[in-house]
Design an enzyme around this catalytic site. Structure first.
Site: not given
Ligand SMILES: O=P(O)(O)O[C@H]1O[C@H](CO)[C@@H](O)[C@H](O)[C@H]1O
Ligand SMILES: O=P(O)(O)O[C@H]1O[C@H](CO)[C@@H](O)[C@H](O)[C@H]1O
Lengths: 351, 351
Positions: B28, B52, B55, B116, B156, B164, B167, B169, B171, B315, B326
């Site tokens: 695929r 920031c 910082c 930063h 993240n 968001s 810089h 970092h 958690q 996705f 998948q």
């Molecule tokens: O804590 P942050 O960086 O504002 O937020 C990010 O990390 C968190 C922990 O994975 C998530 O719950 C939030 O949805 C994401 O936006």
């Molecule tokens: O099959 P599509 O619409 O091209 O693809 C979408 O749906 C699929 C099934 O949830 C996923 O595996 C793909 O990552 C997503 O981009």
């Protein structure tokens, strides 16, 4: 020290369908957002788009022409995740860590209607009934194939959900194995049924109707609610009132009631942020393995990513991937907000 | 009928760490992409950004000033998902379906350095060693708090992963319960250890080193590999060669070796698509519940979303949410591609 207030204090909730917990942080809904904004398509779509490979009469990637279909239209996915080829396979039991098995399957695309511009909430009830009958036919036809033991019906709506063509459509992935999430659900449903001789969702629905707090819409045959253990901000589930195992058990009245609740729920979704509301949705029901499944109770999940507006979604990232799902707004609050949305689609309001 | 070829045929693989399957569709990878493109920041960041809130010297949301820190810097998250308040709670056992429990916890932010503009792959080894020592200190300090039984260290990276602030970092979310994913992992590790008197990852690592196919980087004390059961296109895991339970068991040499492999792996990631490679990463190790955990084996997961380029991600949507994860490209192919990336960061190459 204070007494536990589920509306204010951080807590965990238990999901009995898949035996997992979710972290709920009601107070966190107030934090400011400086992160990524999603882009949204705001242009109105044409009824027919000559460049769309899903519109009637147009050419698909494989060179074939779509028929001039008038209701819903089903075809095999040109880029399927599984293949129908039978594969010879001898399991190598020496492999403790490298366990792999070939998987046979079929992927289909279901165009909801010839109209390039009509999503579920904007369709007429009889058009939606037609989609439901198409799902019934596919569940039956695919399920009758000897090696197909599970038929997953789903929709990815909106580019933020990986959907690459705005022409309203869903997908069906049918395969020989029970997918992980379905197997987990089946295990929970089965152990509940074996113990109580009623389906888990039958009893859960009674408890929810009694409480009323998380109900979004109710009609004679179906209820749309925000599950007590929902992980996505506006996650919902449509559950049948009768303990139906599968979509082919619907009476004509139930087909109509399901079409109605689908339309109403997706109207509320669209109205929430005045946008074509993105989500992934899908039906969980009995597998097609030829066995009896009294434990199965038809339900449809909606997993929408949006959190604060048409452009700010919830990110299920670091903590969520490594630890567990986390949500900010409570399911009770989300249900209240959805319930309060008007029943007329924002695009046709005032017309 | 043909013989199973794991490099070509659709199949499922089993993840023994969490007892789940993943659907692999090698063929695929060829499908065309017409869907959403991510936006990427291409401007160079300044060394110091006066706007920031991470910082040195700048003001945070709560009005406090950051110190003029010179290495890494840790503070309490102003919008924490959990709170430290003790909550009085009497479990209501009548609630079969509405099971909830208050959760106590602490969230901290770890700024990697005052700079930063310096992400992990661009930092010097001693700066990264410094982050590792900060993680050790936090694991110890937080773990010593009576009600804290688990310390989740994670990062993240990139706006596509919900980060968001650019810089660099990470958690830390420390809490009273074992999060769902950690509990699943612990159950698997424990049942393996009880049976074999060796850790699951000790034996898995031996099997991987013997095969070589999925190894990305190896040094004296750590291995970076694409797990056989990886779900994200370029998912990797760093595993310690010794069966260490936790980050505080590292020798000084292991701190150095871990810093080195972190730098090398993230350089390869950045070089893959010549972009600051987004991911969520995090450490899985023994809980801080005061019990012995011989089954735990230190490892760090990297879950990067990109699939085809700096702007096209995978996705995990409809089928993945309702059925199972998948993937298109095989883990072996991903490992080969990562292995082949240069060891010099693309930004400094040719300088
Ligand atoms: O804590 P942050 O960086 O504002 O937020 C990010 O990390 C968190 C922990 O994975 C998530 O719950 C939030 O949805 C994401 O936006
Ligand atoms: O099959 P599509 O619409 O091209 O693809 C979408 O749906 C699929 C099934 O949830 C996923 O595996 C793909 O990552 C997503 O981009």
């Amino acid at each position: 020290m204070k007494n536990f207030d589920i509306n204010e204090d951080p807590h965990r909730r238990f999901n009995p369908l898949i035996n997992e917990w979710v972290l709920v942080s009601p107070h966190r809904a107030k934090r400011p957002w400086q992160g990524q904004n999603e882009t949204i398509a705001t242009e109105a779509l044409p009824k027919y788009d000559p460049t769309c490979y899903l519109c009637p009469g147009n050419v698909r990637a494989n060179g074939l022409n779509n028929p001039n279909y008038e209701s819903s239209f089903v075809f095999e996915n040109d880029f399927a995740a599984m293949k129908q080829d039978e594969i010879i396979f001898e399991e190598d039991i020496k492999h403790t860590f490298f366990k792999a098995k070939p998987e046979q399957g079929i992927s289909r695309v279901v165009c909801f209607s010839p109209r390039h511009d009509l999503t579920l909430p904007e369709m007429e009830i009889d058009g939606i009934e037609n989609i439901i009958r198409t799902w019934q036919k596919e569940y039956t036809d695919l399920g009758n194939i000897k090696y197909i033991n599970h038929v997953q019906i789903f929709e990815n709506k909106g580019s933020v959900m990986g959907c690459s063509n705005p022409h309203p459509h869903g997908q069906i992935w049918a395969q020989s194995s029970l997918p992980t999430q379905v197997e987990k659900t089946q295990n929970s449903l089965k152990s509940y049924f074996d113990k109580n001789n009623r389906t888990l969702l039958e009893d859960y629905l009674q408890a929810e109707l009694k409480s009323g707090e998380r109900i979004v819409i109710e009609n004679d045959h179906f209820v749309a609610l925000v599950p007590f253990w929902a992980i996505w901000p506006y996650e919902t589930m449509i559950v049948s009132k009768r303990a139906l195992n599968k979509i082919t058990d619907f009476t004509a009245e139930e087909v109509n009631a399901f079409a109605t609740i689908l339309k109403q729920l997706t109207i509320k979704y669209d109205n929430l942020f005045s946008t074509s509301f993105p989500y992934s949705s899908g039906i969980h029901q009995a597998p097609t393995d030829g066995l009896d499944h009294p434990e199965w109770h038809f339900h449809m999940h909606f997993y929408p990513p949006l959190l604060r507006s048409a452009t700010v979604k919830k990110f299920m990232v670091g903590y969520e991937m490594l630890g567990e799902s986390q949500r900010d707004i409570t399911p009770e609050k989300s249900a209240e907000i959805l319930r309060q949305q008007p029943d007329v689609h924002y695009k046709s309001a005032g017309k």
